[in-house]
Design a protein around this motif. Structure first.
Motif, PDB file in Angstrom:
ATOM      1  N   ARG A  11       0.863  -1.184   0.000  1.00 31.72           N
ATOM      2  CA  ARG A  11       0.000   0.000   0.000  1.00 31.72           C
ATOM      3  C   ARG A  11       0.894   1.227   0.000  1.00 31.72           C
ATOM      4  N   VAL A  12       0.609   2.154  -0.909  1.00 38.91           N
ATOM      5  CA  VAL A  12       1.442   3.333  -1.103  1.00 38.91           C
ATOM      6  C   VAL A  12       0.558   4.571  -1.152  1.00 38.91           C
ATOM      7  N   ASP A  13       1.017   5.634  -0.526  1.00 39.48           N
ATOM      8  CA  ASP A  13       0.376   6.944  -0.644  1.00 39.48           C
ATOM      9  C   ASP A  13       0.950   7.575  -1.915  1.00 39.48           C
ATOM     10  N   PHE A  14       0.255   7.373  -3.040  1.00 38.22           N
ATOM     11  CA  PHE A  14       0.764   7.664  -4.379  1.00 38.22           C
ATOM     12  C   PHE A  14      -0.125   8.735  -5.000  1.00 38.22           C
ATOM     13  N   LEU A  15       0.458   9.863  -5.371  1.00 31.22           N
ATOM     14  CA  LEU A  15      -0.338  10.957  -5.933  1.00 31.22           C
ATOM     15  C   LEU A  15       0.428  11.688  -7.018  1.00 31.22           C
ATOM     16  N   VAL A  16      -0.259  11.899  -8.134  1.00 33.62           N
ATOM     17  CA  VAL A  16       0.247  12.739  -9.217  1.00 33.62           C
ATOM     18  C   VAL A  16      -0.872  13.726  -9.547  1.00 33.62           C
ATOM     19  N   PRO A  17      -0.806  14.940  -8.960  1.00 31.29           N
ATOM     20  CA  PRO A  17      -1.848  15.921  -9.264  1.00 31.29           C
ATOM     21  C   PRO A  17      -1.743  16.390 -10.711  1.00 31.29           C
ATOM     22  N   GLY A  18      -2.867  16.804 -11.279  1.00 27.80           N
ATOM     23  CA  GLY A  18      -2.817  17.330 -12.634  1.00 27.80           C
ATOM     24  C   GLY A  18      -4.183  17.429 -13.261  1.00 27.80           C
ATOM     25  N   ALA A  19      -4.171  17.812 -14.518  1.00 26.96           N
ATOM     26  CA  ALA A  19      -5.403  18.039 -15.269  1.00 26.96           C
ATOM     27  C   ALA A  19      -6.116  16.720 -15.566  1.00 26.96           C
ATOM     28  N   THR A  77      -2.851  11.073 -14.074  1.00 27.81           N
ATOM     29  CA  THR A  77      -2.979  11.871 -12.855  1.00 27.81           C
ATOM     30  C   THR A  77      -3.957  11.226 -11.881  1.00 27.81           C
ATOM     31  N   GLY A  78      -3.805  11.600 -10.619  1.00 26.78           N
ATOM     32  CA  GLY A  78      -4.711  11.117  -9.596  1.00 26.78           C
ATOM     33  C   GLY A  78      -4.000  10.330  -8.517  1.00 26.78           C
ATOM     34  N   ALA A  79      -4.804   9.828  -7.593  1.00 25.12           N
ATOM     35  CA  ALA A  79      -4.296   9.066  -6.454  1.00 25.12           C
ATOM     36  C   ALA A  79      -4.379   7.572  -6.751  1.00 25.12           C
ATOM     37  N   ARG A  80      -3.395   6.854  -6.237  1.00 21.71           N
ATOM     38  CA  ARG A  80      -3.356   5.400  -6.349  1.00 21.71           C
ATOM     39  C   ARG A  80      -2.861   4.846  -5.026  1.00 21.71           C
ATOM     40  N   SER A  81      -2.994   3.535  -4.850  1.00 19.82           N
ATOM     41  CA  SER A  81      -2.531   2.954  -3.598  1.00 19.82           C
ATOM     42  C   SER A  81      -1.918   1.574  -3.783  1.00 19.82           C
ATOM     43  N   GLY A  82      -2.631   0.648  -4.391  1.00 18.61           N
ATOM     44  CA  GLY A  82      -2.157  -0.726  -4.523  1.00 18.61           C
ATOM     45  C   GLY A  82      -1.224  -0.922  -5.703  1.00 18.61           C
ATOM     46  N   GLU A 138      -0.644   0.172 -13.364  1.00 16.91           N
ATOM     47  CA  GLU A 138      -1.424   0.870 -14.393  1.00 16.91           C
ATOM     48  C   GLU A 138      -0.808   2.226 -14.703  1.00 16.91           C
ATOM     49  N   PHE A 139      -0.357   2.954 -13.679  1.00 15.34           N
ATOM     50  CA  PHE A 139       0.280   4.256 -13.859  1.00 15.34           C
ATOM     51  C   PHE A 139       1.482   4.139 -14.802  1.00 15.34           C
ATOM     52  N   PHE A 140       2.399   3.233 -14.498  1.00 11.47           N
ATOM     53  CA  PHE A 140       3.601   3.113 -15.310  1.00 11.47           C
ATOM     54  C   PHE A 140       3.298   2.560 -16.700  1.00 11.47           C
ATOM     55  N   THR A 141       2.277   1.711 -16.810  1.00  9.54           N
ATOM     56  CA  THR A 141       1.857   1.208 -18.122  1.00  9.54           C
ATOM     57  C   THR A 141       1.294   2.342 -18.969  1.00  9.54           C
ATOM     58  N   LEU A 142       0.512   3.222 -18.347  1.00 11.06           N
ATOM     59  CA  LEU A 142      -0.037   4.374 -19.074  1.00 11.06           C
ATOM     60  C   LEU A 142       1.077   5.275 -19.604  1.00 11.06           C
ATOM     61  N   GLY A 195      12.618  -0.622   3.658  1.00  8.44           N
ATOM     62  CA  GLY A 195      13.149  -1.046   2.375  1.00  8.44           C
ATOM     63  C   GLY A 195      12.179  -0.988   1.214  1.00  8.44           C
ATOM     64  N   ARG A 196      11.073  -0.258   1.362  1.00  9.00           N
ATOM     65  CA  ARG A 196      10.065  -0.146   0.298  1.00  9.00           C
ATOM     66  C   ARG A 196       9.593   1.309   0.177  1.00  9.00           C
ATOM     67  N   ILE A 197       9.176   1.666  -1.016  1.00  7.30           N
ATOM     68  CA  ILE A 197       8.581   2.984  -1.251  1.00  7.30           C
ATOM     69  C   ILE A 197       7.163   2.946  -0.697  1.00  7.30           C
ATOM     70  N   THR A 198       6.881   3.822   0.262  1.00  6.67           N
ATOM     71  CA  THR A 198       5.554   3.894   0.870  1.00  6.67           C
ATOM     72  C   THR A 198       4.821   5.184   0.486  1.00  6.67           C
ATOM     73  N   GLY A 199       5.555   6.135  -0.086  1.00  9.67           N
ATOM     74  CA  GLY A 199       4.963   7.384  -0.532  1.00  9.67           C
ATOM     75  C   GLY A 199       5.613   7.828  -1.831  1.00  9.67           C
ATOM     76  N   TYR A 200       4.792   8.318  -2.764  1.00 10.25           N
ATOM     77  CA  TYR A 200       5.275   8.758  -4.075  1.00 10.25           C
ATOM     78  C   TYR A 200       4.450   9.972  -4.472  1.00 10.25           C
ATOM     79  N   ARG A 201       5.092  11.108  -4.595  1.00 12.33           N
ATOM     80  CA  ARG A 201       4.429  12.342  -5.035  1.00 12.33           C
ATOM     81  C   ARG A 201       5.185  12.880  -6.236  1.00 12.33           C
ATOM     82  N   MET A 202       4.504  12.959  -7.372  1.00 12.05           N
ATOM     83  CA  MET A 202       5.106  13.514  -8.578  1.00 12.05           C
ATOM     84  C   MET A 202       4.541  14.904  -8.791  1.00 12.05           C
ATOM     85  N   HIS A 203       5.423  15.881  -8.790  1.00 13.57           N
ATOM     86  CA  HIS A 203       5.038  17.262  -9.087  1.00 13.57           C
ATOM     87  C   HIS A 203       5.632  17.569 -10.449  1.00 13.57           C
TER      88      HIS A 203
END
Length: 136
Positions: free
Chosen positions: A34-42, A48-53, A59-63, A116-124
């Motif tokens: 579970r990750v607090d994952f957010l890419v704000p945007g249009a 863009t948007g929030a993700r967790s699992g 799906e984000f990286f595939t897009l 040892g894992r990414i638990t938060g990801y914010r792309m600005h």
């Protein structure tokens, strides 16, 4: 046998190496369940948007791979690490497949790492430039 990255600097380095290689399974291994994952945007920018699992993160990286041309530029300018946080700034240049329009993106990524894992990801990112590039 390859040793799994554990420290924040090792995780961040592995993230960019695996991203550059297009190693989606290896990239996903860096993330917690579970990750607090957010890419704000249009709303017209598909990633863009929030993700967790991990399925949502995959799906984000595939897009990104489906919607964008290969990077014309991808540089990292600075990395600042303190405890379980890393902020990476850089610049990228991609094209949008559906419109043929390029965009240049000054970005900042904020990673949070625990156990040892990414638990938060914010792309600005430059959401205006990206939104314009997606406009037909």
């Amino acid at each position: 046998m390859t040793v799994a990255p554990q420290t924040t600097p090792e995780i961040v380095d592995a993230f960019f190496a695996r991203f550059a290689e297009g190693d989606l399974p290896g990239l996903l291994d860096l993330f917690a369940d579970r990750v607090d994952f957010l890419v704000p945007g249009a709303p017209n920018v598909p990633w863009t948007g929030a993700r967790s699992g991990k399925d949502e993160i995959a799906e984000f990286f595939t897009l990104l791979g489906k919607e964008l041309t290969p990077a014309e530029e991808f540089t990292i300018d600075a990395t600042v690490i303190e405890d379980g946080h890393a902020v990476v700034t850089g610049r990228s240049r991609f094209g949008v497949v559906s419109t043929g329009k390029p965009f240049t993106n000054e970005f900042a990524l904020h990673f949070t790492v625990a156990d040892g894992r990414i638990t938060g990801y914010r792309m600005h990112e430059d959401s205006h430039a990206i939104s314009v590039a997606f406009t037909k």
